[in-house]
Design an enzyme around this catalytic site. Structure first.
Site, PDB file in Angstrom:
ATOM      1  N   GLU A  43      -6.399  -8.116  -0.311  1.00  0.00           N
ATOM      2  CA  GLU A  43      -6.799  -8.174   1.095  1.00  0.00           C
ATOM      3  C   GLU A  43      -8.289  -7.872   1.177  1.00  0.00           C
ATOM      4  O   GLU A  43      -8.794  -7.026   0.438  1.00  0.00           O
ATOM      5  CB  GLU A  43      -6.059  -7.116   1.930  1.00  0.00           C
ATOM      6  CG  GLU A  43      -4.573  -7.342   2.031  1.00  0.00           C
ATOM      7  CD  GLU A  43      -3.885  -6.266   2.885  1.00  0.00           C
ATOM      8  OE1 GLU A  43      -4.577  -5.542   3.638  1.00  0.00           O
ATOM      9  OE2 GLU A  43      -2.655  -6.153   2.789  1.00  0.00           O
ATOM     10  N   GLU A  84       0.814  -1.233   0.000  1.00  0.00           N
ATOM     11  CA  GLU A  84       0.000   0.000   0.000  1.00  0.00           C
ATOM     12  C   GLU A  84       0.844   1.278   0.000  1.00  0.00           C
ATOM     13  O   GLU A  84       0.917   1.991   1.001  1.00  0.00           O
ATOM     14  CB  GLU A  84      -0.951  -0.005   1.200  1.00  0.00           C
ATOM     15  CG  GLU A  84      -1.995  -1.101   1.121  1.00  0.00           C
ATOM     16  CD  GLU A  84      -3.075  -0.989   2.197  1.00  0.00           C
ATOM     17  OE1 GLU A  84      -2.844  -0.307   3.208  1.00  0.00           O
ATOM     18  OE2 GLU A  84      -4.137  -1.589   2.010  1.00  0.00           O
TER      19      GLU A  84
HETATM   20  C1  GAL Z   1      -4.275  -2.866   5.089  1.00  0.00           C
HETATM   21  C2  GAL Z   1      -2.828  -3.291   5.284  1.00  0.00           C
HETATM   22  C3  GAL Z   1      -2.729  -4.530   6.146  1.00  0.00           C
HETATM   23  C4  GAL Z   1      -3.582  -4.361   7.365  1.00  0.00           C
HETATM   24  C5  GAL Z   1      -5.010  -4.088   6.955  1.00  0.00           C
HETATM   25  C6  GAL Z   1      -5.997  -3.961   8.086  1.00  0.00           C
HETATM   26  O1  GAL Z   1      -4.367  -1.556   4.696  1.00  0.00           O
HETATM   27  O2  GAL Z   1      -2.238  -3.555   4.039  1.00  0.00           O
HETATM   28  O3  GAL Z   1      -1.377  -4.736   6.501  1.00  0.00           O
HETATM   29  O4  GAL Z   1      -3.095  -3.323   8.144  1.00  0.00           O
HETATM   30  O5  GAL Z   1      -5.032  -2.892   6.250  1.00  0.00           O
HETATM   31  O6  GAL Z   1      -7.276  -3.657   7.605  1.00  0.00           O
END
Ligand code: GAL
Length: 681
Positions: A322, A173
Site C-alpha cells: 500500500e 496489518e
Molecule cells: C492502512 C490500511 C488500509 C487503509 C490505509 C489508509 O494502514 O491497511 O486499509 O486504512 O492504512 O492509509
C-alpha cells in the site's frame, strides 16, 4: 576520480548478486507491477467496468481485493456467497488486471462476533473490543482461528487454481493483541514450554525482586505497561509466536488448495514493533509493507531504510502493498505530496528492491471511516489530478521492467536490526531522546551515501557475504547472535558495535560482565560506565572533532593491541580524556566499539573509516547530496536509479556513457529537476 569510479563499477559487476525470486507475476504483465486497492463489494456491479477500464488505461497490472469483505462473502454463518468475487476476478481479467486476494479476517462480520463473543479481543484496559471498526478479533482464540481457516479454505478452493489470481494477502496489518484470561492461560502454557520449571523462570527473571516470585504458573500475569523486564520480553515473544501461528493457520488452509504459483504475503508496517517480524515473516513467500509518509514529505533515507528492513525479513525482493496517492487521512496534517513526489517515491520503492507498488486506494467509498483519504478517482468516479502521475508510473514500470527483471539490491554492508534490543531500550530508555531506530538510521544514512546499498538484517542472519557489519544499539545479545558475530569477525569480517550494545541476555537480564558482554574479550575492551547526557560532550580523534549528545559510554581496554579511535573532551569529569571509540584487529577482521553518539560530521568521517577498514570503496562519491542513487543488479545487468530530492536542478556526469532506460538513447550526463528520476544502465 573518474578512474576510481570506473574501478568501483567493475568491482561491483564482478560480484555475485542474489536475484529476485518467489515473487508473484501476472499472466500478462511486466516484471514491475503497479497495483491498486479495489473494493468491488462497496459498489454496484454496473460500475466495475468503468473502474477497470480506467485502471487499465492507467497501466494498473493488479488489484488487491477482498481483505475486509467478510460480511459480503459469508453474510450468515456457513452461507457462502463467492460468485460476486468470481465475477470481479473475471471482470479484472478482461482488462488484463491480475488479482491478489486478501483473507477478510481483519474485519469479522457482526453475526460472528455476536454469536461467538469470545472471538472479540479484550483490550489492555480490560474492556472488550466491539463491532463497528476493524481488527477487533482475538488472535489467540481457537474459535476465531477455526472460522478464519474456514473462510480462507473456501476462498482457496474457489480461487486457488484461478489463473488470474497471483497471490494472497493474509489478514491486514497485524497489531492488536488480546488481554483475556484464555490468552493469559496460553501465555502461561507457553512459558512452561520454554522455562520447564518455575524455579528456572524465577531465577532467570530474578523474581526475588519486589517479591515477584511465582509459586504457580497461573500466577503469571500479562504485563500491561511496565513490568519485570523478563516478563515484558517473554510476553512480546509470545505475541510474536501467536501472530505466527495465527497466520500459519490461514496459510495452511490456503496451501491445501492453492497452486504453488500463487504466493502468500501479509502487509507489514515498517518499523512497527508490536511483534518480531523475523518470526512472523518466515512462513511467507515474500514480504510486503505499507509505505505511507503521513505529514510532511518523503524522507528518501528513512523510507529507504524501511524498504531495506522489509527486504531483510526474507533477504529478497518485496512488495509495497500500500502507498498513498499523494495524501492520507490519519496524520495530524494530511498535506498532499508535491507534484512529481509520488512518482519519485515509487522509484525509491523500486530502487530499494520492491517489485510492485500498490496505491491505496482506487476510490473512496461514499461512506465508511476513510472518506478523506487519497484516491485515484473522486467521489464522482472520474480521475483526480494524481491519476495522471500514477499512470506515468505504470507506463514507466512497463518500459523499465525488462531492464530490472531478475535484479535485486546487492550490499556488502549490513546493519543489524533486532526487535528484542529495540523493546529492551524502549522499556528503559534512560534518556527519552534515545530512540533505537534513530540510532540505526543515523549510521544507515552515512553508510548508504557511500556504499549506495545497505542490507538491514537480523543479528542471527548469515553474515559471510558482508565486508562490514554495523550493529547500532544491539542492546540484547542472545548467545546465538554472539556466536554469529564472533564467527563473523574471526573469519575476517569487520564488526562495529555502538552505544548500549550487548548489555542484556536472552532473558532481558543484565549480563554479569560489562558491555559488550560475551564480546568484551574479543574486543579487549569494555564499557566502564554509561552516562545519559544533559549537555553535549566534546569528542575528538580519528574522525575529527565533534559533539556527543544524549548518551556517552566511557571505555577502557586491556588488550595491548586495542586502539583508541576517539576520546571525550572536558565534560562531567568522569568522561574527561577517556576513550570514546576503540578498535581491535582480529586476524583479517576487526571489532570496533563506538561508545559516543556521533554528530553529522564525525558520523560521516566514521562511515568513511569503516568502509576503508573493510576494504570497500565509496561508489560515485562525488554525487551532490541531493541526489539519491540506488543500484539494482543481477542476471548480468546493473541498473542505476538517480533521483533529485533537492529543489534545484542537478546535473550528474556519468563515469561512462549509459543507456537511458526510459527515454532510450545513450547519455553521458543527465540533468534532473526536483523529483526528477533517471533510470540508466
Ligand atoms: C492502512 C490500511 C488500509 C487503509 C490505509 C489508509 O494502514 O491497511 O486499509 O486504512 O492504512 O492509509
Amino acid at each position: 576520480m573518474l578512474k576510481k569510479v570506473a574501478i568501483c563499477f567493475a568491482l561491483l559487476i564482478s560480484l555475485f548478486v542474489p536475484v529476485a525470486a518467489q515473487l508473484p507475476s501476472t499472466p500478462y504483465s511486466p516484471s514491475l507491477l503497479l497495483g491498486a486497492a479495489w473494493y468491488p463489494e462497496q459498489w454496484p456491479e454496473s460500475r466495475w467496468e468503468a473502474d477497470l477500464s480506467l485502471m487499465e488505461a492507467a497501466h494498473i497490472h493488479f488489484v488487491r481485493i477482498n481483505e475486509f469483505a467478510w460480511s459480503s462473502l459469508e453474510p450468515r454463518e456457513g452461507d457462502y456467497e463467492l460468485d460476486w468475487l468470481d465475477r470481479a476476478v473475471r471482470a479484472a481479467e478482461r482488462h488484463h488486471i491480475a488479482v491478489v486476494i486478501g483473507t477478510p479476517t481483519a474485519a469479522p462480520p457482526a453475526w460472528l462476533t455476536s454469536k461467538y463473543p469470545e472471538t472479540l479481543r479484550t483490550m489492555a484496559d480490560g474492556r472488550k473490543d466491539g463491532h463497528g471498526n476493524r481488527a477487533q478479533f482475538n488472535w489467540s482464540n481457537p474459535k476465531y482461528r477455526e472460522l478464519a481457516a474456514k473462510i480462507a479454505a473456501r476462498l482457496a478452493e474457489r480461487f486457488g487454481n484461478d489463473a488470474n489470481v497471483i497471490g494472497w494477502q493474509i489478514d491486514n496489518e497485524y497489531g492488536n493483541e488480546s488481554y483475556d484470561a484464555q490468552t493469559q492461560a496460553q501465555f502461561q502454557q507457553w512459558l512452561r514450554g520454554k522455562y520447564k520449571t518455575l524455579e528456572n523462570l524465577n531465577a532467570r527473571w530474578t523474581t526475588a525482586y519486589w517479591s515477584e516470585t511465582y509459586q504457580d504458573w497461573a500466577q503469571i500475569p500479562i504485563p500491561v505497561g511496565s513490568g519485570n523486564p523478563g516478563l515484558l520480553l517473554q510476553w512480546k515473544e509470545f505475541v510474536s509466536d501467536t501472530w505466527r501461528s495465527y497466520q500459519r493457520n490461514q496459510i495452511d488452509a490456503i496451501r491445501a488448495h492453492a497452486d504453488p504459483r500463487q504466493k502468500i504475503t501479509t502487509n507489514m508496517m515498517g518499523w512497527f514493533d508490536a511483534f518480531d517480524h523475523y518470526t512472523v515473516a518466515q512462513d511467507l513467500d515474500f514480504a510486503s509493507w505499507d509505505n505511507y509518509v503521513g505529514t510532511g514529505h518523503l524522507d528518501p533515507v528513512r523510507t529507504g531504510a524501511t524498504h531495506d528492513l522489509t527486504r531483510g525479513f526474507l533477504r529478497r525482493n518485496f512488495w509495497v502493498m500500500e502507498t498513498q496517492p499523494g495524501v492520507v487521512n490519519w496524520s495530524p496534517n494530511n498535506n498532499m505530496l508535491d507534484k512529481g513526489e509520488v512518482r519519485a517515491m515509487a522509484w525509491n520503492d523500486i530502487g530499494h528492491g520492491a517489485d510492485a507498488v500498490e496505491f491505496w486506494q482506487w476510490r473512496s467509498a461514499l461512506n465508511g471511516q476513510e472518506q478523506y483519504h487519497g484516491v485515484l478517482l473522486g467521489a464522482d468516479g472520474t480521475p483526480v489530478p494524481v491519476y495522471d502521475e500514477v499512470k506515468q508510473i505504470g507506463a514507466e514500470f512497463e518500459k523499465a521492467g525488462p531492464a530490472l527483471d531478475g535484479t535485486s539490491v546487492d550490499s556488502q554492508v549490513a546493519i543489524l536490526q533486532d526487535y528484542e534490543s529495540r523493546w529492551a531500550i524502549n522499556w528503559q530508555r534512560h534518556n527519552s531522546a534515545f530512540d533505537p531506530v534513530d540510532a540505526l538510521v543515523s549510521y544507515y544514512a552515512s553508510l548508504r551515501a557511500l556504499a549506495r546499498s545497505v542490507d538491514i538484517v537480523a543479528d542471527t542472519a548469515p553474515l559471510g557475504r558482508y565486508k562490514l557489519v554495523v550493529a547500532p544499539a544491539l542492546n540484547l545479545l542472545t548467545p546465538e547472535a554472539a556466536k554469529n558475530l564472533e564467527a563473523y569477525v574471526r573469519s575476517g569480517g569487520h564488526l562495529v558495535l555502538t552505544q548500549r550494545s550487548a548489555l542484556k541476555d536472552e532473558d532481558n537480564s543484565l549480563y554479569p560482565q560489562r558491555q559488550p558482554g560475551p564480546l568484551a574479550e574479543l574486543l579487549g575492551a569494555r564499557v566502564e560506565q554509561w552516562y545519559s547526557l544533559d549537555k553535549p560532550v566534546p569528542i575528538d580523534g580519528e574522525w575529527g572533532a565533534g559533539e556527543n549528545r544524549i548518551w556517552a559510554e566511557q571505555l577502557s581496554f586491556s588488550a595491548p593491541e586495542t586502539r583508541t579511535l576517539m576520546r571525550y573532551g572536558k565534560s562531567n569529569g568522569w568522561l574527561d580524556g577517556q576513550p570514546a571509540a576503540v578498535t581491535r584487529s582480529v586476524g583479517q577482521g576487526s571489532i570496533t566499539y563506538i561508545g559516543a553518539g556521533l554528530d553529522g560530521k564525525t558520523m560521516k568521517a566514521a562511515a568513511k573509516w569503516m568502509m576503508r577498514e573493510a576494504g570497500l570503496n565509496p561508489i560515485m562519491s562525488d554525487l551532490p547530496d541531493d541526489i539519491d542513487l540506488a543500484i539494482r543488479s543481477g542476471n548480468g545487468k546493473r541498473v542505476f536509479i538517480f533521483t533529485n530530492y533537492g529543489v534545484s536542478p542537478r546535473t550528474i556526469t556519468l563515469p561512462s556513457p549509459m543507456e537511458d532506460v526510459l527515454t532510450g538513447g545513450t547519455v553521458s550526463s543527465v540533468t534532473l529537476p526536483q523529483y526528477g528520476v533517471a533510470i540508466l544502465r
